[in-house]
Design a protein around this motif. Sequence first.
Motif, PDB file in Angstrom:
ATOM      1  N   UNK A 104      54.303  61.562 -55.558  1.00 58.84           N
ATOM      2  CA  UNK A 104      53.197  61.859 -54.647  1.00 58.84           C
ATOM      3  C   UNK A 104      51.965  61.030 -54.995  1.00 58.84           C
ATOM      4  N   UNK A 105      51.631  60.940 -56.254  1.00 61.79           N
ATOM      5  CA  UNK A 105      50.438  60.175 -56.655  1.00 61.79           C
ATOM      6  C   UNK A 105      50.647  58.673 -56.460  1.00 61.79           C
ATOM      7  N   UNK A 106      51.868  58.198 -56.659  1.00 56.02           N
ATOM      8  CA  UNK A 106      52.139  56.783 -56.399  1.00 56.02           C
ATOM      9  C   UNK A 106      51.995  56.461 -54.916  1.00 56.02           C
ATOM     10  N   UNK A 107      52.466  57.366 -54.066  1.00 55.04           N
ATOM     11  CA  UNK A 107      52.292  57.162 -52.629  1.00 55.04           C
ATOM     12  C   UNK A 107      50.835  57.226 -52.215  1.00 55.04           C
ATOM     13  N   UNK A 108      50.067  58.061 -52.883  1.00 51.82           N
ATOM     14  CA  UNK A 108      48.636  58.120 -52.596  1.00 51.82           C
ATOM     15  C   UNK A 108      47.966  56.784 -52.926  1.00 51.82           C
ATOM     16  N   UNK A 109      48.367  56.170 -54.035  1.00 50.58           N
ATOM     17  CA  UNK A 109      47.825  54.853 -54.382  1.00 50.58           C
ATOM     18  C   UNK A 109      48.198  53.809 -53.330  1.00 50.58           C
ATOM     19  N   UNK A 110      49.454  53.845 -52.886  1.00 54.33           N
ATOM     20  CA  UNK A 110      49.877  52.901 -51.856  1.00 54.33           C
ATOM     21  C   UNK A 110      49.148  53.136 -50.543  1.00 54.33           C
ATOM     22  N   UNK A 111      48.898  54.395 -50.211  1.00 54.62           N
ATOM     23  CA  UNK A 111      48.169  54.694 -48.976  1.00 54.62           C
ATOM     24  C   UNK A 111      46.747  54.162 -49.027  1.00 54.62           C
ATOM     25  N   UNK A 112      46.106  54.294 -50.165  1.00 54.80           N
ATOM     26  CA  UNK A 112      44.729  53.791 -50.294  1.00 54.80           C
ATOM     27  C   UNK A 112      44.701  52.279 -50.159  1.00 54.80           C
TER      28      UNK A 112
END
Length: 276
Positions: A115-123
Motif C-alpha cells: 500500500x505504501x509503495x503504491x502511494x509513492x507511485x501515485x504521488x
Amino acid sequence: MTATVETVSEQLDLAAIMPSEKVVTAVARSVTLSDADVATATVQVAKPNLVGPGSEGDRSGDGEDGGDELEDGEDFWHTSVGKFKFALDSLPQQLQYIHQLLKELPNIEKPDILYHMLQCLNILALHGDALSKAARDQRGFFIWCQENLIIKNLWDLCNAEHSHICESGVPLLLHCITLPHGSDVFWRIVQEAFHDSDWRVRFTAVERVTVITRFMDSTPLRSEVGLQTALATAFCHLIASMDDINVHVAQRANLTKKCNKELHTSEIGNISVLLK
C-alpha cells in the motif's frame, strides 16, 4: 477473317522510375611492419553505417536502434516497437526510483508495504506527472516499462482480498492505460487472461475486472477514448465469461452480474459508458 498485328520495337525506358543506388566506398590502407613492430601491432575494425530508411539523422536522443545487425549489449532493451539503448544510471532519479519500485512490487507479500509503495507511485505518477514526462523525454525506457513492469504488475494487484491496495492501484493502472502503448498492453494482458487454458487464471481475470469496475469512480472516462476502448474490451470478456465452459468461472461472472445491480449510481454510469 484477317487480323492485323502491330509489333512495337521500342524498348520501355524504365530508368526514370528505378531508384538510384547509393554506393558506399571503402578505402583499404596498407601498412608495412618491421620485425620489431609485430609484437605491438593493433588492428581496429570499424562497422559500416547502414544506408536506408531510418538511417538519416541521429537517434541517440531517445536511444532507439534501428539496425538488427548490431550486437545486443546490456544497454539494449527490446520492446514490441524495436530496440532502445539507454542506461538506467543515466535516467533521472525519479525514474530510477519508479523502476526500482516496480521491480519490487511482485516480491512484496505484506499488504501494508504494498500500500505504501503504491502511494509513492501515485504521488510520482498522478501528482508529479513523472510517467507522462517520461513518455515524451525517455521514450524507450517508458515503453519498456509499460510492456514489462507497469501494466502487468498493477493488473496482478487487482485482487478483491485487499481492497485498500486496489483503491490505490486501480487509479494508477487507468492512468497508465491512457499513456502511449498502455491500451495495447492492457488489451493483450486481458485477452491472454480470459483465453487461458487454466480455469483458475480465467477465474482470477473475472475477479480483477470486477475490482477495476468497482474502483474507477473518479476516472475521467468520457474524455478518454482509448481508456473507454480498453475497459469496454475487458467488460465484454467479463460478460462472455458467464457462459464459460468451467462452472466456477461462470458462477463467478454471474455473481458479479448480481452484485452490479446493487452498485451506486456513479458505477452504473461508468458501466453504461463502457457498453456504449
